[in-house]
Design a protein around this motif. Sequence first.
Motif, PDB file in Angstrom:
ATOM      1  N   TYR A  31       0.773  -1.298  -0.499  1.00  0.00           N
ATOM      2  CA  TYR A  31       0.062   0.446   0.118  1.00  0.00           C
ATOM      3  C   TYR A  31       0.803   1.511   0.055  1.00  0.00           C
ATOM      4  O   TYR A  31       0.251   2.278  -0.361  1.00  0.00           O
ATOM      5  CB  TYR A  31      -1.268  -0.296   1.407  1.00  0.00           C
ATOM      6  CG  TYR A  31      -1.873  -0.554   1.330  1.00  0.00           C
ATOM      7  CD1 TYR A  31      -3.149  -1.322   0.368  1.00  0.00           C
ATOM      8  CD2 TYR A  31      -1.477  -1.942   2.203  1.00  0.00           C
ATOM      9  CE1 TYR A  31      -3.875  -2.590  -0.230  1.00  0.00           C
ATOM     10  CE2 TYR A  31      -2.639  -3.364   2.243  1.00  0.00           C
ATOM     11  CZ  TYR A  31      -4.180  -2.809   1.463  1.00  0.00           C
ATOM     12  OH  TYR A  31      -5.062  -4.298   0.711  1.00  0.00           O
ATOM     13  N   GLU A  32       1.958   0.929  -0.028  1.00  0.00           N
ATOM     14  CA  GLU A  32       3.032   2.369   0.579  1.00  0.00           C
ATOM     15  C   GLU A  32       2.697   3.156   1.599  1.00  0.00           C
ATOM     16  O   GLU A  32       3.609   3.974   1.508  1.00  0.00           O
ATOM     17  CB  GLU A  32       2.984   3.698  -0.879  1.00  0.00           C
ATOM     18  CG  GLU A  32       3.791   2.515  -2.830  1.00  0.00           C
ATOM     19  CD  GLU A  32       4.418   3.373  -3.774  1.00  0.00           C
ATOM     20  OE1 GLU A  32       3.806   3.432  -3.777  1.00  0.00           O
ATOM     21  OE2 GLU A  32       3.941   2.153  -4.554  1.00  0.00           O
ATOM     22  N   MET A  33       1.604   3.183   1.900  1.00  0.00           N
ATOM     23  CA  MET A  33       1.926   3.760   3.280  1.00  0.00           C
ATOM     24  C   MET A  33       0.109   3.510   4.073  1.00  0.00           C
ATOM     25  O   MET A  33      -0.441   3.198   4.089  1.00  0.00           O
ATOM     26  CB  MET A  33       0.764   5.227   2.776  1.00  0.00           C
ATOM     27  CG  MET A  33       0.076   6.489   3.806  1.00  0.00           C
ATOM     28  SD  MET A  33      -0.496   7.434   3.152  1.00  0.00           S
ATOM     29  CE  MET A  33       0.996   8.332   2.256  1.00  0.00           C
ATOM     30  N   TRP A 117       6.663   6.198   2.740  1.00  0.00           N
ATOM     31  CA  TRP A 117       8.225   5.471   1.289  1.00  0.00           C
ATOM     32  C   TRP A 117       8.289   6.974   0.908  1.00  0.00           C
ATOM     33  O   TRP A 117       6.977   7.867   1.010  1.00  0.00           O
ATOM     34  CB  TRP A 117       8.165   4.846   0.549  1.00  0.00           C
ATOM     35  CG  TRP A 117       8.557   3.951   0.484  1.00  0.00           C
ATOM     36  CD1 TRP A 117       6.925   2.559   0.341  1.00  0.00           C
ATOM     37  CD2 TRP A 117       8.667   2.391   1.281  1.00  0.00           C
ATOM     38  NE1 TRP A 117       6.981   1.502   0.679  1.00  0.00           N
ATOM     39  CE2 TRP A 117       8.298   1.334   1.342  1.00  0.00           C
ATOM     40  CE3 TRP A 117       9.628   2.373   2.241  1.00  0.00           C
ATOM     41  CZ2 TRP A 117       8.531  -0.147   2.145  1.00  0.00           C
ATOM     42  CZ3 TRP A 117      10.804   1.198   2.877  1.00  0.00           C
ATOM     43  CH2 TRP A 117       9.576   0.100   2.431  1.00  0.00           C
ATOM     44  N   VAL A 118       9.367   7.764   1.185  1.00  0.00           N
ATOM     45  CA  VAL A 118       9.321   9.310   1.109  1.00  0.00           C
ATOM     46  C   VAL A 118       9.127   9.726  -0.403  1.00  0.00           C
ATOM     47  O   VAL A 118       9.276   8.394  -1.690  1.00  0.00           O
ATOM     48  CB  VAL A 118      11.280   9.356   0.937  1.00  0.00           C
ATOM     49  CG1 VAL A 118      11.725  10.571   0.837  1.00  0.00           C
ATOM     50  CG2 VAL A 118      12.024   9.301   2.182  1.00  0.00           C
ATOM     51  N   GLY A 119       8.623  10.262  -0.490  1.00  0.00           N
ATOM     52  CA  GLY A 119       7.728  10.518  -1.868  1.00  0.00           C
ATOM     53  C   GLY A 119       6.380  10.265  -1.891  1.00  0.00           C
ATOM     54  O   GLY A 119       6.047  10.882  -2.995  1.00  0.00           O
ATOM     55  N   ALA A 120       5.993   9.404  -1.598  1.00  0.00           N
ATOM     56  CA  ALA A 120       4.251   8.683  -1.624  1.00  0.00           C
ATOM     57  C   ALA A 120       3.747   9.467  -0.937  1.00  0.00           C
ATOM     58  O   ALA A 120       3.948  10.265   0.153  1.00  0.00           O
ATOM     59  CB  ALA A 120       4.523   7.341  -0.890  1.00  0.00           C
ATOM     60  N   THR A 125      -0.977   6.835  -3.380  1.00  0.00           N
ATOM     61  CA  THR A 125      -1.412   6.277  -2.930  1.00  0.00           C
ATOM     62  C   THR A 125      -2.682   5.955  -3.312  1.00  0.00           C
ATOM     63  O   THR A 125      -3.420   4.354  -2.783  1.00  0.00           O
ATOM     64  CB  THR A 125      -0.891   5.702  -1.698  1.00  0.00           C
ATOM     65  OG1 THR A 125      -1.260   6.225  -0.446  1.00  0.00           O
ATOM     66  CG2 THR A 125       0.635   5.635  -1.619  1.00  0.00           C
ATOM     67  N   GLU A 126      -3.768   6.426  -2.905  1.00  0.00           N
ATOM     68  CA  GLU A 126      -5.217   6.021  -3.342  1.00  0.00           C
ATOM     69  C   GLU A 126      -5.435   5.183  -4.317  1.00  0.00           C
ATOM     70  O   GLU A 126      -6.703   4.607  -3.683  1.00  0.00           O
ATOM     71  CB  GLU A 126      -5.474   7.543  -4.209  1.00  0.00           C
ATOM     72  CG  GLU A 126      -7.579   7.194  -4.041  1.00  0.00           C
ATOM     73  CD  GLU A 126      -7.815   8.922  -4.086  1.00  0.00           C
ATOM     74  OE1 GLU A 126      -9.364   8.141  -4.702  1.00  0.00           O
ATOM     75  OE2 GLU A 126      -7.089   9.850  -4.228  1.00  0.00           O
ATOM     76  N   ASP A 127      -4.823   5.050  -5.293  1.00  0.00           N
ATOM     77  CA  ASP A 127      -5.179   3.412  -6.388  1.00  0.00           C
ATOM     78  C   ASP A 127      -4.881   2.477  -5.516  1.00  0.00           C
ATOM     79  O   ASP A 127      -5.492   0.967  -5.352  1.00  0.00           O
ATOM     80  CB  ASP A 127      -4.486   3.383  -7.744  1.00  0.00           C
ATOM     81  CG  ASP A 127      -5.141   5.010  -8.530  1.00  0.00           C
ATOM     82  OD1 ASP A 127      -6.241   4.973  -8.811  1.00  0.00           O
ATOM     83  OD2 ASP A 127      -4.014   5.401  -9.455  1.00  0.00           O
ATOM     84  N   LEU A 128      -3.831   2.419  -4.440  1.00  0.00           N
ATOM     85  CA  LEU A 128      -3.257   1.081  -3.567  1.00  0.00           C
ATOM     86  C   LEU A 128      -3.976   0.276  -2.635  1.00  0.00           C
ATOM     87  O   LEU A 128      -4.554  -0.436  -2.597  1.00  0.00           O
ATOM     88  CB  LEU A 128      -2.603   1.698  -3.438  1.00  0.00           C
ATOM     89  CG  LEU A 128      -0.548   1.650  -4.442  1.00  0.00           C
ATOM     90  CD1 LEU A 128       0.771   1.625  -3.936  1.00  0.00           C
ATOM     91  CD2 LEU A 128      -0.967   0.245  -5.793  1.00  0.00           C
ATOM     92  N   ARG A 129      -5.161   1.913  -1.920  1.00  0.00           N
ATOM     93  CA  ARG A 129      -5.459   1.818  -0.935  1.00  0.00           C
ATOM     94  C   ARG A 129      -6.651   1.652  -1.622  1.00  0.00           C
ATOM     95  O   ARG A 129      -7.555   0.724  -0.042  1.00  0.00           O
ATOM     96  CB  ARG A 129      -5.101   3.200  -0.080  1.00  0.00           C
ATOM     97  CG  ARG A 129      -4.114   2.904   0.602  1.00  0.00           C
ATOM     98  CD  ARG A 129      -3.752   5.063   1.683  1.00  0.00           C
ATOM     99  NE  ARG A 129      -4.142   5.716   0.649  1.00  0.00           N
ATOM    100  CZ  ARG A 129      -5.104   6.424   0.310  1.00  0.00           C
ATOM    101  NH1 ARG A 129      -5.864   6.733   1.837  1.00  0.00           N
ATOM    102  NH2 ARG A 129      -5.006   7.714  -0.131  1.00  0.00           N
ATOM    103  N   TYR A 130      -7.421   1.578  -1.966  1.00  0.00           N
ATOM    104  CA  TYR A 130      -9.175   1.649  -2.606  1.00  0.00           C
ATOM    105  C   TYR A 130      -9.583   1.037  -3.836  1.00  0.00           C
ATOM    106  O   TYR A 130      -8.093   1.453  -5.067  1.00  0.00           O
ATOM    107  CB  TYR A 130      -9.857   3.033  -2.335  1.00  0.00           C
ATOM    108  CG  TYR A 130      -9.669   3.902  -1.498  1.00  0.00           C
ATOM    109  CD1 TYR A 130     -10.798   3.565  -0.710  1.00  0.00           C
ATOM    110  CD2 TYR A 130      -9.015   5.053  -1.526  1.00  0.00           C
ATOM    111  CE1 TYR A 130     -10.681   4.535   0.767  1.00  0.00           C
ATOM    112  CE2 TYR A 130      -8.725   5.486  -0.467  1.00  0.00           C
ATOM    113  CZ  TYR A 130      -9.633   5.659   0.499  1.00  0.00           C
ATOM    114  OH  TYR A 130      -9.780   6.284   2.145  1.00  0.00           O
ATOM    115  N   PRO A 131     -10.028  -0.017  -3.891  1.00  0.00           N
ATOM    116  CA  PRO A 131     -10.008  -1.408  -4.767  1.00  0.00           C
ATOM    117  C   PRO A 131     -10.836  -0.531  -6.266  1.00  0.00           C
ATOM    118  O   PRO A 131     -11.380   0.650  -6.005  1.00  0.00           O
ATOM    119  CB  PRO A 131     -10.923  -2.560  -4.197  1.00  0.00           C
ATOM    120  CG  PRO A 131     -10.884  -2.365  -3.049  1.00  0.00           C
ATOM    121  CD  PRO A 131     -10.717  -1.127  -2.695  1.00  0.00           C
ATOM    122  N   ALA A 132     -10.758  -0.895  -7.281  1.00  0.00           N
ATOM    123  CA  ALA A 132     -11.034  -0.210  -8.033  1.00  0.00           C
ATOM    124  C   ALA A 132     -12.650   0.033  -7.941  1.00  0.00           C
ATOM    125  O   ALA A 132     -13.262   1.115  -8.593  1.00  0.00           O
ATOM    126  CB  ALA A 132     -11.195  -1.119  -9.424  1.00  0.00           C
TER     127      ALA A 132
END
Length: 150
Positions: A31-33, A117-120, A125-132
């Motif tokens: 999820y990067e965050m 992560w630095v830069g996130a 990161t919204e696309d990773l945290r929420y399904p389509a």
Amino acid sequence: MRHRKRGRKLGRDAAHRKATLQNLAKSLVHYEMIQTTDAKAKELRKLADRLITLGKDGTLHARRQALAVLQDKELVGKVFDDLAQREEIAGRQGGYSRIIKVGNRNGDNAPISRISWVGATLESTEDLRYPAHIRELIETEEVVEEGEEE
């Protein structure tokens, strides 16, 4: 005295602590965050930075060491091929993760932090945290203006 005793116990025995940190590391790579307690975030930072260092090394031995922690080939590939190659991370000598204090949890007033992560950012990161299907609902949801009646 507590001399030369490194790390936090987190109220768990050794096996449970190792499993908790591995699961947090998997979530952070995916999820990067993530949000967790301050103590867990500070312990996770050590493991996460070590994973990025392995990713920057790029050898087969480093991949196998990362696989021992993450236990998922796709996540190891993401660390080595995506995260470790990002310009925000590749140009640094260390400090690849960032901890931001968020506040206290409602139930037990535990201090909560967001580790990323630095830069996130939240937007990246919204696309990773929420399904389509959830993102579609958010985008198609009509907002009713104040004073308008349906």
